[in-house]
Design a protein around this motif. Structure first.
Motif, PDB file in Angstrom:
ATOM      1  N   ASP A 142     -65.048  20.176 -25.779  1.00 15.56           N
ATOM      2  CA  ASP A 142     -65.790  20.250 -24.511  1.00 15.56           C
ATOM      3  C   ASP A 142     -65.242  21.407 -23.684  1.00 15.56           C
ATOM      4  N   VAL A 143     -66.130  22.230 -23.160  1.00 20.60           N
ATOM      5  CA  VAL A 143     -65.739  23.312 -22.260  1.00 20.60           C
ATOM      6  C   VAL A 143     -66.471  23.117 -20.937  1.00 20.60           C
ATOM      7  N   LEU A 144     -65.714  22.978 -19.843  1.00 13.83           N
ATOM      8  CA  LEU A 144     -66.293  22.880 -18.508  1.00 13.83           C
ATOM      9  C   LEU A 144     -66.007  24.180 -17.773  1.00 13.83           C
ATOM     10  N   VAL A 145     -67.057  24.914 -17.427  1.00 16.57           N
ATOM     11  CA  VAL A 145     -66.878  26.199 -16.760  1.00 16.57           C
ATOM     12  C   VAL A 145     -68.156  26.573 -16.024  1.00 16.57           C
ATOM     13  N   HIS A 146     -68.016  27.179 -14.855  1.00 14.45           N
ATOM     14  CA  HIS A 146     -69.162  27.624 -14.045  1.00 14.45           C
ATOM     15  C   HIS A 146     -70.167  26.495 -13.801  1.00 14.45           C
ATOM     16  N   GLY A 147     -69.685  25.255 -13.726  1.00 17.34           N
ATOM     17  CA  GLY A 147     -70.572  24.123 -13.452  1.00 17.34           C
ATOM     18  C   GLY A 147     -71.311  23.601 -14.661  1.00 17.34           C
ATOM     19  N   PHE A 148     -71.062  24.127 -15.843  1.00 20.95           N
ATOM     20  CA  PHE A 148     -71.717  23.665 -17.077  1.00 20.95           C
ATOM     21  C   PHE A 148     -70.714  22.909 -17.946  1.00 20.95           C
ATOM     22  N   LYS A 149     -71.227  21.934 -18.708  1.00 18.65           N
ATOM     23  CA  LYS A 149     -70.428  21.249 -19.717  1.00 18.65           C
ATOM     24  C   LYS A 149     -71.036  21.562 -21.075  1.00 18.65           C
ATOM     25  N   ILE A 150     -70.303  22.311 -21.890  1.00 16.84           N
ATOM     26  CA  ILE A 150     -70.783  22.708 -23.215  1.00 16.84           C
ATOM     27  C   ILE A 150     -69.957  21.966 -24.258  1.00 16.84           C
ATOM     28  N   THR A 151     -70.625  21.260 -25.159  1.00 16.08           N
ATOM     29  CA  THR A 151     -69.948  20.470 -26.189  1.00 16.08           C
ATOM     30  C   THR A 151     -70.305  21.001 -27.571  1.00 16.08           C
ATOM     31  N   MET A 152     -69.264  21.241 -28.386  1.00 19.60           N
ATOM     32  CA  MET A 152     -69.439  21.655 -29.778  1.00 19.60           C
ATOM     33  C   MET A 152     -68.903  20.547 -30.675  1.00 19.60           C
ATOM     34  N   ARG A 153     -69.740  20.010 -31.572  1.00 17.50           N
ATOM     35  CA  ARG A 153     -69.360  18.860 -32.399  1.00 17.50           C
ATOM     36  C   ARG A 153     -69.355  19.215 -33.882  1.00 17.50           C
ATOM     37  N   LYS A 154     -68.491  18.527 -34.586  1.00 16.55           N
ATOM     38  CA  LYS A 154     -68.378  18.710 -36.032  1.00 16.55           C
ATOM     39  C   LYS A 154     -69.730  18.515 -36.712  1.00 16.55           C
ATOM     40  N   ASN A 155     -70.048  19.437 -37.619  1.00 15.52           N
ATOM     41  CA  ASN A 155     -71.249  19.381 -38.471  1.00 15.52           C
ATOM     42  C   ASN A 155     -72.562  19.695 -37.739  1.00 15.52           C
ATOM     43  N   GLN A 156     -72.536  19.917 -36.398  1.00 17.27           N
ATOM     44  CA  GLN A 156     -73.774  20.298 -35.695  1.00 17.27           C
ATOM     45  C   GLN A 156     -73.898  21.825 -35.730  1.00 17.27           C
ATOM     46  N   VAL A 157     -73.965  22.362 -36.925  1.00 16.82           N
ATOM     47  CA  VAL A 157     -73.971  23.810 -37.122  1.00 16.82           C
ATOM     48  C   VAL A 157     -75.206  24.430 -36.483  1.00 16.82           C
ATOM     49  N   GLY A 158     -75.003  25.517 -35.727  1.00 18.48           N
ATOM     50  CA  GLY A 158     -76.105  26.234 -35.088  1.00 18.48           C
ATOM     51  C   GLY A 158     -76.587  25.625 -33.796  1.00 18.48           C
ATOM     52  N   ARG A 159     -75.910  24.561 -33.328  1.00 18.11           N
ATOM     53  CA  ARG A 159     -76.343  23.894 -32.096  1.00 18.11           C
ATOM     54  C   ARG A 159     -75.140  23.507 -31.235  1.00 18.11           C
ATOM     55  N   VAL A 160     -75.364  23.413 -29.929  1.00 11.29           N
ATOM     56  CA  VAL A 160     -74.380  22.902 -28.980  1.00 11.29           C
ATOM     57  C   VAL A 160     -75.106  22.007 -27.982  1.00 11.29           C
ATOM     58  N   THR A 161     -74.345  21.171 -27.306  1.00 16.09           N
ATOM     59  CA  THR A 161     -74.911  20.321 -26.262  1.00 16.09           C
ATOM     60  C   THR A 161     -74.515  20.881 -24.901  1.00 16.09           C
ATOM     61  N   VAL A 162     -75.506  21.119 -24.034  1.00 13.62           N
ATOM     62  CA  VAL A 162     -75.259  21.639 -22.684  1.00 13.62           C
ATOM     63  C   VAL A 162     -75.730  20.610 -21.673  1.00 13.62           C
ATOM     64  N   ASP A 163     -74.785  20.062 -20.907  1.00 13.13           N
ATOM     65  CA  ASP A 163     -75.098  19.038 -19.896  1.00 13.13           C
ATOM     66  C   ASP A 163     -75.951  17.915 -20.488  1.00 13.13           C
ATOM     67  N   GLY A 164     -75.590  17.489 -21.704  1.00 11.53           N
ATOM     68  CA  GLY A 164     -76.262  16.365 -22.333  1.00 11.53           C
ATOM     69  C   GLY A 164     -77.477  16.709 -23.168  1.00 11.53           C
ATOM     70  N   GLU A 165     -77.906  17.965 -23.181  1.00 11.22           N
ATOM     71  CA  GLU A 165     -79.090  18.375 -23.932  1.00 11.22           C
ATOM     72  C   GLU A 165     -78.687  19.203 -25.149  1.00 11.22           C
ATOM     73  N   LEU A 166     -79.132  18.773 -26.329  1.00 15.57           N
ATOM     74  CA  LEU A 166     -78.811  19.474 -27.566  1.00 15.57           C
ATOM     75  C   LEU A 166     -79.704  20.709 -27.705  1.00 15.57           C
ATOM     76  N   LEU A 167     -79.087  21.892 -27.826  1.00 11.14           N
ATOM     77  CA  LEU A 167     -79.827  23.149 -27.855  1.00 11.14           C
ATOM     78  C   LEU A 167     -79.475  23.960 -29.095  1.00 11.14           C
ATOM     79  N   ASN A 168     -80.445  24.715 -29.577  1.00 14.11           N
ATOM     80  CA  ASN A 168     -80.207  25.645 -30.674  1.00 14.11           C
ATOM     81  C   ASN A 168     -79.613  26.936 -30.128  1.00 14.11           C
TER      82      ASN A 168
END
Length: 439
Positions: free
Chosen positions: A309-335
């Protein structure tokens, strides 16, 4: 020649044609009650004393019409009633207490109160009326409480009034320099703007920078106040502080850690931990936090990074194992790729890894499996904490808990950096049966 006649319909309130609002009897009955426009004509209402001086019927009719036209807008009601209150004042009748907490309340700023006939400049800071044109009469509004004066915007204590000279406003204690810096003027609320003869010290020159005239060093870097591990560069005549180097921290494998200062250790905890975050003196720095969650993969003696989890500039970005090519930003999974803010944060895929970059130099890389790398500019020297250490150039003092106190073991150190938001569905631990080793 044929003459064509055009007819138009004009409502009694001045509205023309098909645009005239249709106010049925039911709505008129509601808006005529004393809880609405009826307050104007109520025989025992707050406006009764004004009826003999100013007939309220016309104001009442206009109020009902306006309420119908605005579909019962509360602001329209209050404006209509306030207009009659003001006209009553003009004929010598001050209507008080028509506003209540439940009927058209007027909220006044701090240190002021409502008056039906307020004079905004009656109690004002000395000198304000010389540069601000105040209304000659009074009007419904807010007046400063006793002991406070109006400074042109809010009500303040006299010691906070500031100075008003030559059409300008100065804050208490503000220092300004006149043309050529020959005079230095200081705002003293008690006596006004005090000016004294002045000359710039050696190796300085009177200049205007960012709208402020002052004696500046001829070498801009001498005024830069760069941080400990920053160096000053001159770009377009301005001093710019840049980091001297970039620190690197990583966690990989089962997992092995390497701090910004080069301390290597093994830690097999499976909870969520603060890997690095800002702490201490962070003036001028962008705050951030990086946390990691570890897990077992078949062997309870070792653990691996499974979530970042990275919290910076008011955003929470989450990178999870095996979710290749995607990250979660403030609870929303994005490509990927993802751009956040006005270029403040970007996340992209480079080879097998997600790479998060910020506009101040923080770079977080995770391979969606077990390898986490954090790069941080030396501007943050001595201003971070967590399992990546304090980044102060001393690898011998890394084992410190969040309170800044030294601990005796890596296990105790890691446990102290657990985050409050642990996964309740997956119990975790900070130790294992395998003997911990660290350098």
């Amino acid at each position: 020649m044929q003459v064509l006649k055009r007819w138009r319909v004009v409502c009694e309130n001045g509205c023309e044609g098909k645009n005239c609002p249709d106010c049925d009897k039911a709505h008129k009955a509601v808006f005529s009650k004393t809880t609405y426009c009826g307050i104007l004509t109520a025989p025992k209402g707050p406006f009764a004393a004004c009826h003999s001086k100013l007939d309220p019927q016309a104001h009442f009719d206009d109020c009902v019409f306006d309420m119908c036209a605005s579909n019962g807008d509360g602001k329209v009601l209050c404006d209509s009633v306030a207009a009659y209150a003001y006209n009553c004042h003009m004929v010598g009748v001050d209507v008080k207490n028509w506003r209540t907490p439940s009927f058209c309340p007027m909220k006044c700023p701090a240190n002021s109160h409502y008056e039906v006939c307020a004079e905004s400049c009656a109690a004002s800071c000395p000198g304000l009326t010389d540069i601000v044109q105040c209304p000659t009469g009074c009007t419904e509004g807010c007046e400063c409480d006793i002991g406070f004066l109006f400074n042109g915007q809010t009500c303040v204590k006299e010691s906070e009034c500031g100075c008003y000279e030559n059409g300008k406003t100065y804050k208490p204690g503000e220092v300004v320099y006149e043309e050529g810096c020959d005079n230095k003027c200081t705002c003293d609320p008690a006596t006004g703007l005090l000016c004294k003869k002045h000359s710039c010290p050696p190796n300085t020159e009177c200049m205007v920078k960012k709208g402020i005239r002052e004696c500046y060093n001829t070498d801009p870097c001498k005024d830069a106040n760069c941080r400990v591990q920053e160096k000053c560069l001159i770009k377009k005549g301005e001093a710019v502080c840049v980091p001297k180097y970039t620190g690197t921290c990583w966690a990989w494998g089962d997992p092995h850690y390497h701090t910004f200062d080069g301390y290597n250790f093994d830690f097999q905890g499976t909870c969520k931990y603060v890997i690095s975050k800002t702490c201490g003196n962070v003036d001028g720095l962008v705050p951030f936090s990086v946390t990691e969650r570890n897990d077992n993969r078949g062997n309870t003696a070792v653990s691996y990074v499974r979530e970042v989890d990275v919290l910076v500039h008011g955003f929470k970005i989450t990178m999870r194992k095996n979710q290749v090519g995607r990250v979660t930003v403030d609870g929303e999974l994005l490509n990927l790729p993802v751009q956040l803010g006005d270029g403040e944060v970007s996340v992209s895929q480079r080879g097998p890894s997600a790479v998060l970059e910020t506009n101040f130099g923080l770079i977080v890389t995770y391979d969606w499996n077990w390898n986490l790398v954090i790069k941080l500019p030396s501007s943050y020297f001595g201003s971070v904490c967590g399992l990546c250490g304090n980044f102060n150039g001393n690898r011998g003092d890394e084992l410190q808990n969040p309170a800044g106190k030294a601990v005796s073991s890596v296990t105790e150190w890691g446990k102290s950096w657990q985050t409050p938001d642990q996964d309740k569905d997956h119990p975790c631990w900070d130790t294992c049966q395998k003997k911990l080793s660290y350098l």
